[in-house]
Scaffold this active site. Structure first.
Site, PDB file in Angstrom:
ATOM      1  N   ALA A  88      77.728  56.628  -5.816  1.00 55.20           N
ATOM      2  CA  ALA A  88      76.670  57.445  -6.435  1.00 55.20           C
ATOM      3  C   ALA A  88      76.924  57.617  -7.927  1.00 55.20           C
ATOM      4  O   ALA A  88      76.695  58.690  -8.489  1.00 55.20           O
ATOM      5  CB  ALA A  88      76.546  58.796  -5.734  1.00 55.20           C
ATOM      6  N   HIS A  89      77.414  56.571  -8.554  1.00 62.72           N
ATOM      7  CA  HIS A  89      77.635  56.567 -10.004  1.00 62.72           C
ATOM      8  C   HIS A  89      76.556  55.742 -10.686  1.00 62.72           C
ATOM      9  O   HIS A  89      76.838  54.914 -11.548  1.00 62.72           O
ATOM     10  CB  HIS A  89      79.024  56.006 -10.324  1.00 62.72           C
ATOM     11  CG  HIS A  89      80.151  56.774  -9.714  1.00 62.72           C
ATOM     12  ND1 HIS A  89      81.446  56.288  -9.661  1.00 62.72           N
ATOM     13  CD2 HIS A  89      80.190  57.993  -9.137  1.00 62.72           C
ATOM     14  CE1 HIS A  89      82.229  57.177  -9.066  1.00 62.72           C
ATOM     15  NE2 HIS A  89      81.475  58.224  -8.737  1.00 62.72           N
ATOM     16  N   THR A  90      75.321  55.937 -10.303  1.00 62.72           N
ATOM     17  CA  THR A  90      74.227  55.107 -10.785  1.00 62.72           C
ATOM     18  C   THR A  90      73.806  55.530 -12.192  1.00 62.72           C
ATOM     19  O   THR A  90      73.631  56.711 -12.467  1.00 62.72           O
ATOM     20  CB  THR A  90      73.031  55.209  -9.842  1.00 62.72           C
ATOM     21  OG1 THR A  90      72.684  56.586  -9.681  1.00 62.72           O
ATOM     22  CG2 THR A  90      73.384  54.651  -8.481  1.00 62.72           C
TER      23      THR A  90
END
Length: 604
Positions: A538-540
Site C-alpha cells: 500500500a505504498h502507491t
C-alpha cells in the site's frame, strides 16, 4: 457465543473505552461531525488522511481562515487502536476495499488474478488502517526529486518537516539531528520484544549489516521498528493532528461526506468549490481561496477525472465533458509489491499465536493498563531490514530491498483474519497452510524498493460511487521480479544464521500450489511463487506527479499547484514522482506539513 479472538478484541476495546473514555476536555477526544455546513469557506480539504489531517490542523492555526475538511468515512474504531490486529480492519467498512484489475504478471493465485488494495475510509485515512511503521525513506530519494527539478524537495529541505511533526519517545533519538521532540505525532517502539525479533536483528548482523536507526544518518541495516504509536496504541493523523484541535471554531470536519466533483469554471479554469453528498443530501460549497485535494493516489486522480480534468478521450468515453485535457492524471502509478506467505517453522514456543498466547485475560489486562505485551506489536512486524541485492551499488548507502520480519505468520491466527486480508482462497489455505496451522513460526516479507513497473488509474464509469480501475502492471518490468527473487534468497540465507538456527528455523518446504511444475528452489520456482502470491505494501504513489515546467508528465508544480487549474492544489502520495525507499506514511505526513507552509506562503 463469540469466538475467542473476537471476544478478546471486544473485551480489550470495552476495557479501553471504560478506562480511557472520551470527554470534552480530552485532547484525544473523538471528533464530532460538523453540525452545520456553511455555504463557503476559505479552504476546502478533500480527504482527512495522512496529509489532509495535517493540513487542516496547520491552516486553522491562522485564526482568520475558515476550513472545511471532508471525509468519506467515519471516525476510527476502538478496536483499530490495537497495533497487533491492524490487519483485521481490512475488508471492513473502514476500508475502501479496492481491488486491482486482473494482472498478467502478478496476483496469479487470487480470485480473477486481482490483488486486494486496502485503503483507510475513516478519519486519519490509511494512517488509521496501516501497520504504523515510521519509515522516512532514503536521503537520495528526496535529492533525486530535487535534482529532477523539484526545487525545495531535497533531503535537507524536507528533513525539518519530518522533525516538525515528530514527538519521538526514544530518549536516545529524541531531539537529535534526525528526530524531533514535541510535535503532534507520537513515534516510538512497540512495548514488547520476543526472542525471535532479537534473533532477526542478530541474524542481520551475522550477514554483515549493522543494527542502526534506519531513519538516521544511514539507512542500510537492521532495526527494531519505530511506529506511530502512543502508550501502546495507534497514533493516526486523526489522533495526532485533528483531535487536539477539533474544537477550533474555524475548523469544520464533515464525516460521511462523499465528494462527487470539484467545481471548476470551464472558462477561467479556476477551482471554485466542491460538490459532495452526505446522508443522501447533496451540497455545493464555495472555496474562497483554494481547494486542496488530499484523497490519496487512487481517489485523487479519480476525483479529478470526475471533475473533467484528465485524459480527454477517456473522459469523453465515460460521458464526462473535459474541462482540461491532462493526459498524465492517473499515470505513473507504482507501488511496493513483494511475496507474502513464506513460513519458517521453529521448535520453540516464541511466536505470536493469537488464539492461545494473545487472547487471554492476563495479556489483555496488561495491555489495557500498561500498553505492553504482544498486542502492542506493529501489525505483528518486529523487525525491519534494508539490504542490497547484487544489482545495487555496493559502495553507496542505497539499499534496494526492504524486509519486514514477523514473529508469526499466516498460520498464527487460526486462519481467522490474516489469510482473508492477504487474499488467499479457501482452496489454497486448506491445501497449503491448514496442515500447519498454529504451529510456531516466523515470516519475512521482502520487497524491491525501486520498482520500474508503471501502471495507471482510470474511471470505470462516471458514477462517483463506482470504484476506479486500478492497474499497477505488477512485474511488467522484468527487473522488479529479478530483484524480488534475490530478496527471497537473502531470507533463506538469513534463516540459516546461527541466531535463527537456535530455534531450528526451517522453511516450510511444501511446494506452493500452482508452482509444482517448476524445479524446486530455482529462480523460476521463486518467480512463480512471487507472481502467485504478490502482495501490496500500500505504498502507491505518482498518479498526480510533481515536476518542473520542463517535465511534460508533471501534473503539479513543486508548490503542488495543479498545472492549468487555478486555486487547486494536490497534497498526498499522488504527487510523489518516485516512491521513497520504505513505508510511505511518514513521507505523506511530511508532504502535508510542507504543503501547509506552501499554502501559507501564498496567502499570507
Amino acid at each position: 457465543m463469540l469466538p475467542g479472538r473476537e471476544f478478546g478484541l471486544a473485551l480489550t476495546s470495552l476495557l479501553s473505552w471504560l478506562l480511557f473514555g472520551d470527554s470534552s476536555s480530552d485532547p484525544e477526544g473523538f471528533v464530532r461531525d460538523a453540525s452545520t455546513i456553511q455555504s463557503e469557506y476559505d479552504f476546502i480539504i478533500i480527504g482527512a488522511g495522512s496529509a489532509g489531517a495535517v493540513i487542516a490542523n496547520r491552516l486553522t492555526e491562522v485564526e482568520g481562515w475558515s476550513v472545511l475538511l471532508l471525509e468519506a468515512g467515519v471516525d476510527e474504531s476502538i478496536t483499530g487502536q490495537i497495533p497487533l490486529f491492524a490487519g483485521s480492519l481490512q475488508l471492513t467498512n473502514l476500508d475502501w476495499q479496492y481491488k486491482t484489475v486482473p494482472q498478467d504478471n502478478g496476483c496469479q493465485g487470487y480470485a480473477n488474478r486481482k490483488c486486494n488494495w486496502p485503503r483507510g475510509k475513516m478519519l486519519g485515512g490509511s494512517s488509521s488502517l496501516n501497520y504504523m511503521l515510521y519509515v522516512r525513506g532514503n536521503k537520495r530519494d528526496y535529492d533525486k526529486w530535487r535534482d529532477d527539478g523539484n526545487i525545495g524537495w531535497g533531503y535537507d529541505d524536507v528533513l525539518p518537516y519530518f522533525l516538525k511533526s515528530e514527538d519521538n519517545q526514544n530518549p536516545f533519538l529524541a531531539g537529535t539531528k534526525y528526530h524531533g521532540k514535541g510535535g503532534y505525532l507520537t513515534v516510538g517502539e512497540a512495548g514488547f520484544r520476543s526472542p525471535l525479533g532479537a534473533a532477526f536483528i542478530q541474524g542481520g548482523v551475522e550477514m554483515g549489516y549493522q543494527n542502526r536507526d534506519c531513519n538516521g544518518e544511514f539507512q542500510t541495516g537492521f532495526m527494531f521498528p519505530q511506529g506511530t504509536v502512543r502508550r501502546g496504541r495507534r497514533c493516526s493523523t486523526s489522533k495526532a493532528f485533528l483531535r487536539p484541535v477539533r474544537n477550533r471554531p474555524n475548523l469544520h470536519i464533515s464525516k460521511n461526506s462523499h465528494v462527487l466533483k470539484i467545481i471548476i469554471d470551464p472558462d477561467t479554469k479556476t477551482a471554485t468549490g466542491v460538490q459532495f453528498e452526505k446522508r443522501g443530501r447533496k451540497y455545493v460549497v464555495k472555496a474562497n481561496k483554494e481547494v486542496v485535494l488530499s484523497a490519496g493516489s487512487i481517489a485523487s486522480p479519480q476525483i479529478l477525472m470526475l471533475s473533467g480534468v484528465g485524459p480527454a478521450d477517456h473522459l469523453k468515453e465515460k460521458g464526462i465533458t473535459p474541462i482540461l485535457d491532462q493526459p498524465f492524471v492517473g499515470e505513473n502509478l507504482h507501488d511496493h509489491v513483494g511475496i507474502i506467505g513464506m513460513v519458517f517453522l521453529i521448535d520453540k514456543p516464541y511466536s505470536v499465536i493469537s488464539t492461545t498466547r494473545v487472547m487471554n485475560l492476563p495479556v489483555i489486562l496488561n495491555y489495557t493498563l500498561f500498553g505492553g505485551t504482544t498486542m502492542s506489536l506493529l501489525g505483528g512486524v518486529e523487525g525491519l531490514g534494508f539490504i542490497k541485492s547484487k544489482f545495487a551499488d555496493a559502495a553507496d548507502d542505497s539499499p534496494d530491498i526492504q524486509l519486514h520480519f514477523g514473529s508469526g505468520s499466516e498460520i498464527s491466527d487460526d486462519g481467522t483474519a490474516v489469510r482473508f486480508a492477504h487474499g488467499f482462497s479457501d482452496e489454497l489455505w486448506n491445501e497449503y497452510y491448514k496442515p500447519i496451522v498454529n504451529k510456531d513460526s516466523w515470516s519475512v516479507f521482502p520487497l524491491f524498493l525501486h520498482p520500474k513497473s508503471r501502471g495507471n488509474i482510470r474511471l470505470n464509469s462516471n458514477d462517483p460511487y463506482d470504484k476506479p480501475l486500478i492497474n499497477p502492471n505488477y512485474f511488467s518490468d522484468a527487473r522488479d521480479l529479478e530483484v524480488t527473487v534475490e530478496a527471497v534468497k537473502f531470507c533463506l540465507a538469513l534463516s540459516k544464521t546461527e541466531a535463527l538456527q537456535k530455534f531450528n528455523s526451517k522453511l516450510y518446504d511444501k511446494p506452493f500450489p500452482g508452482c509444482e511444475d517448476q524445479p524446486l528452489w530455482t529462480d523460476d520456482y521463486w518467480k512463480c511463487w512471487i507472481k502467485r502470491s504478490s502482495f501490496t505494501l500500500a505504498h502507491t504513489v505518482g498518479t498526480c506527479k510533481m515536476g518542473p515546467d520542463s517535465d511534460p508528465a508533471a501534473v503539479v508544480d513543486p508548490q503542488l499547484r495543479f498545472r492549468g487549474i487555478k486555486n487547486l492544489r494536490v497534497a498526498d502520495t499522488s504527487i510523489m514522482p518516485i516512491v521513497p525507499s520504505g513505508n510511505t506514511n511518514a513521507p505523506t505526513i511530511m508532504v502535508g506539513e510542507k504543503a501547509s507552509d506552501l499554502i501559507k506562503q501564498t496567502w499570507l
